[in-house]
Design a protein around this motif. Sequence first.
Motif, mmCIF file in Angstrom:
data_model
loop_
_atom_site.group_PDB
_atom_site.id
_atom_site.type_symbol
_atom_site.label_atom_id
_atom_site.label_comp_id
_atom_site.label_asym_id
_atom_site.label_seq_id
_atom_site.Cartn_x
_atom_site.Cartn_y
_atom_site.Cartn_z
ATOM 1 N N MET A 74 0.854 -1.162 0.000
ATOM 2 C CA MET A 74 0.000 0.000 0.000
ATOM 3 C C MET A 74 0.907 1.234 0.000
ATOM 4 S SD MET A 74 -2.708 1.487 2.847
ATOM 5 C CE MET A 74 -2.761 -0.018 3.691
ATOM 6 N N VAL A 75 0.559 2.184 -0.821
ATOM 7 C CA VAL A 75 1.337 3.409 -0.916
ATOM 8 C C VAL A 75 0.451 4.573 -0.485
ATOM 9 C CG1 VAL A 75 2.570 4.938 -2.480
ATOM 10 C CG2 VAL A 75 2.715 2.479 -2.809
ATOM 11 N N ILE A 76 0.979 5.388 0.406
ATOM 12 C CA ILE A 76 0.267 6.591 0.842
ATOM 13 C C ILE A 76 1.030 7.785 0.299
ATOM 14 C CG2 ILE A 76 -0.465 7.981 2.791
ATOM 15 C CD1 ILE A 76 -0.757 5.410 4.375
ATOM 16 N N LYS A 77 0.346 8.613 -0.461
ATOM 17 C CA LYS A 77 0.986 9.765 -1.087
ATOM 18 C C LYS A 77 0.390 11.046 -0.510
ATOM 19 C CE LYS A 77 1.739 11.815 -5.613
ATOM 20 N NZ LYS A 77 1.466 11.696 -7.042
ATOM 21 N N VAL A 78 1.247 11.952 -0.072
ATOM 22 C CA VAL A 78 0.808 13.237 0.462
ATOM 23 C C VAL A 78 0.660 14.191 -0.713
ATOM 24 C CG1 VAL A 78 1.367 15.142 2.005
ATOM 25 C CG2 VAL A 78 1.977 12.812 2.641
ATOM 26 N N GLU A 79 -0.558 14.682 -0.934
ATOM 27 C CA GLU A 79 -0.834 15.572 -2.063
ATOM 28 C C GLU A 79 -0.556 17.037 -1.722
ATOM 29 O OE1 GLU A 79 -1.874 14.840 -5.233
ATOM 30 O OE2 GLU A 79 -1.708 12.697 -4.786
ATOM 31 N N ARG A 80 -0.875 17.441 -0.514
ATOM 32 C CA ARG A 80 -0.693 18.843 -0.122
ATOM 33 C C ARG A 80 -0.141 18.914 1.294
ATOM 34 N NH1 ARG A 80 -6.409 21.496 -2.055
ATOM 35 N NH2 ARG A 80 -6.123 21.081 -4.241
ATOM 36 N N GLY A 81 0.550 19.977 1.566
ATOM 37 C CA GLY A 81 1.051 20.214 2.915
ATOM 38 C C GLY A 81 2.353 19.483 3.186
ATOM 39 N N ARG A 82 2.851 19.705 4.388
ATOM 40 C CA ARG A 82 4.088 19.075 4.816
ATOM 41 C C ARG A 82 3.860 18.443 6.192
ATOM 42 N NH1 ARG A 82 9.089 21.865 2.370
ATOM 43 N NH2 ARG A 82 8.143 22.953 0.625
ATOM 44 N N PRO A 83 3.343 17.211 6.203
ATOM 45 C CA PRO A 83 3.088 16.576 7.506
ATOM 46 C C PRO A 83 4.394 16.181 8.202
ATOM 47 C CG PRO A 83 2.655 15.035 5.739
ATOM 48 C CD PRO A 83 2.958 16.353 5.095
ATOM 49 N N THR A 84 4.345 16.220 9.509
ATOM 50 C CA THR A 84 5.500 15.800 10.295
ATOM 51 C C THR A 84 5.553 14.270 10.306
ATOM 52 O OG1 THR A 84 4.249 15.694 12.347
ATOM 53 C CG2 THR A 84 5.243 17.833 11.788
ATOM 54 N N PRO A 85 6.683 13.694 10.662
ATOM 55 C CA PRO A 85 6.765 12.235 10.749
ATOM 56 C C PRO A 85 5.747 11.654 11.741
ATOM 57 C CG PRO A 85 8.966 13.165 10.760
ATOM 58 C CD PRO A 85 8.001 14.313 10.832
ATOM 59 N N GLU A 86 5.454 12.398 12.810
ATOM 60 C CA GLU A 86 4.475 11.921 13.790
ATOM 61 C C GLU A 86 3.069 11.875 13.181
ATOM 62 O OE1 GLU A 86 6.600 14.467 14.491
ATOM 63 O OE2 GLU A 86 7.991 13.413 15.813
ATOM 64 N N GLU A 87 2.729 12.878 12.384
ATOM 65 C CA GLU A 87 1.421 12.896 11.730
ATOM 66 C C GLU A 87 1.291 11.753 10.726
ATOM 67 O OE1 GLU A 87 0.346 17.658 11.891
ATOM 68 O OE2 GLU A 87 1.545 16.884 10.212
ATOM 69 N N LEU A 88 2.349 11.503 9.960
ATOM 70 C CA LEU A 88 2.317 10.386 9.014
ATOM 71 C C LEU A 88 2.196 9.049 9.744
ATOM 72 C CD1 LEU A 88 4.948 11.376 6.296
ATOM 73 C CD2 LEU A 88 2.480 11.207 6.055
ATOM 74 N N ALA A 89 2.901 8.925 10.845
ATOM 75 C CA ALA A 89 2.820 7.684 11.624
ATOM 76 C C ALA A 89 1.407 7.483 12.164
ATOM 77 C CB ALA A 89 3.831 7.721 12.768
ATOM 78 N N ALA A 90 0.744 8.551 12.572
ATOM 79 C CA ALA A 90 -0.632 8.438 13.072
ATOM 80 C C ALA A 90 -1.581 8.009 11.964
ATOM 81 C CB ALA A 90 -1.076 9.771 13.669
ATOM 82 N N VAL A 91 -1.394 8.552 10.764
ATOM 83 C CA VAL A 91 -2.262 8.186 9.635
ATOM 84 C C VAL A 91 -2.043 6.724 9.257
ATOM 85 C CG1 VAL A 91 -2.683 8.607 7.179
ATOM 86 C CG2 VAL A 91 -2.482 10.524 8.749
ATOM 87 N N VAL A 92 -0.787 6.302 9.194
ATOM 88 C CA VAL A 92 -0.488 4.909 8.841
ATOM 89 C C VAL A 92 -1.068 3.956 9.899
ATOM 90 C CG1 VAL A 92 1.376 3.240 8.547
ATOM 91 C CG2 VAL A 92 1.515 5.473 7.454
ATOM 92 N N ALA A 93 -0.935 4.298 11.163
ATOM 93 C CA ALA A 93 -1.487 3.452 12.226
ATOM 94 C C ALA A 93 -3.002 3.355 12.110
ATOM 95 C CB ALA A 93 -1.098 4.007 13.588
ATOM 96 N N LEU A 94 -3.650 4.456 11.792
ATOM 97 C CA LEU A 94 -5.101 4.454 11.631
ATOM 98 C C LEU A 94 -5.530 3.584 10.459
ATOM 99 C CD1 LEU A 94 -7.881 5.664 12.437
ATOM 100 C CD2 LEU A 94 -7.441 7.415 10.721
ATOM 101 N N VAL A 95 -4.844 3.708 9.341
ATOM 102 C CA VAL A 95 -5.192 2.912 8.156
ATOM 103 C C VAL A 95 -4.968 1.427 8.428
ATOM 104 C CG1 VAL A 95 -4.545 2.447 5.756
ATOM 105 C CG2 VAL A 95 -4.804 4.799 6.540
ATOM 106 N N GLN A 96 -3.878 1.082 9.096
ATOM 107 C CA GLN A 96 -3.607 -0.317 9.421
ATOM 108 C C GLN A 96 -4.647 -0.879 10.387
ATOM 109 O OE1 GLN A 96 0.438 -0.300 10.826
ATOM 110 N NE2 GLN A 96 1.263 -0.722 8.782
ATOM 111 N N ALA A 97 -5.045 -0.084 11.371
ATOM 112 C CA ALA A 97 -6.050 -0.550 12.335
ATOM 113 C C ALA A 97 -7.391 -0.778 11.654
ATOM 114 C CB ALA A 97 -6.194 0.463 13.469
ATOM 115 N N ARG A 98 -7.783 0.130 10.755
ATOM 116 C CA ARG A 98 -9.055 -0.039 10.039
ATOM 117 C C ARG A 98 -9.016 -1.261 9.130
ATOM 118 N NH1 ARG A 98 -12.750 4.397 9.865
ATOM 119 N NH2 ARG A 98 -13.977 2.854 8.766
ATOM 120 N N ALA A 99 -7.875 -1.498 8.468
ATOM 121 C CA ALA A 99 -7.746 -2.663 7.592
ATOM 122 C C ALA A 99 -7.804 -3.952 8.403
ATOM 123 C CB ALA A 99 -6.447 -2.579 6.798
ATOM 124 N N ALA A 100 -7.170 -3.976 9.562
ATOM 125 C CA ALA A 100 -7.192 -5.166 10.415
ATOM 126 C C ALA A 100 -8.593 -5.421 10.948
ATOM 127 C CB ALA A 100 -6.206 -5.007 11.572
#
Length: 68
Positions: A1-27
């Motif tokens: 799965m590839v997550i692409k940021v279209e706008r803005g400059r998220p911090t590594p913590e914000e990206l980690a939160a989004v990835v964790a959320l997507v993984q939890a929903r998929a599980a």
Amino acid sequence: MVIKVERGRPTPEELAAVVALVQARAAAAQAEPEGPSVLDTWAAPARNVPGSVPTPGPGAWRTSAWPR
């Protein structure tokens, strides 16, 4: 799965939160339901019984033919 940021400059913590959320929903979507499923009352086998069933015992065969 590839997550692409279209706008803005998220911090590594914000990206980690989004990835964790997507993984939890998929599980959660792949997890099997817990416990037995509830039978629909329309599908219940007891619906097909026309009335009360005689209690087993002496003479039960005789009462099975009585009108109810």
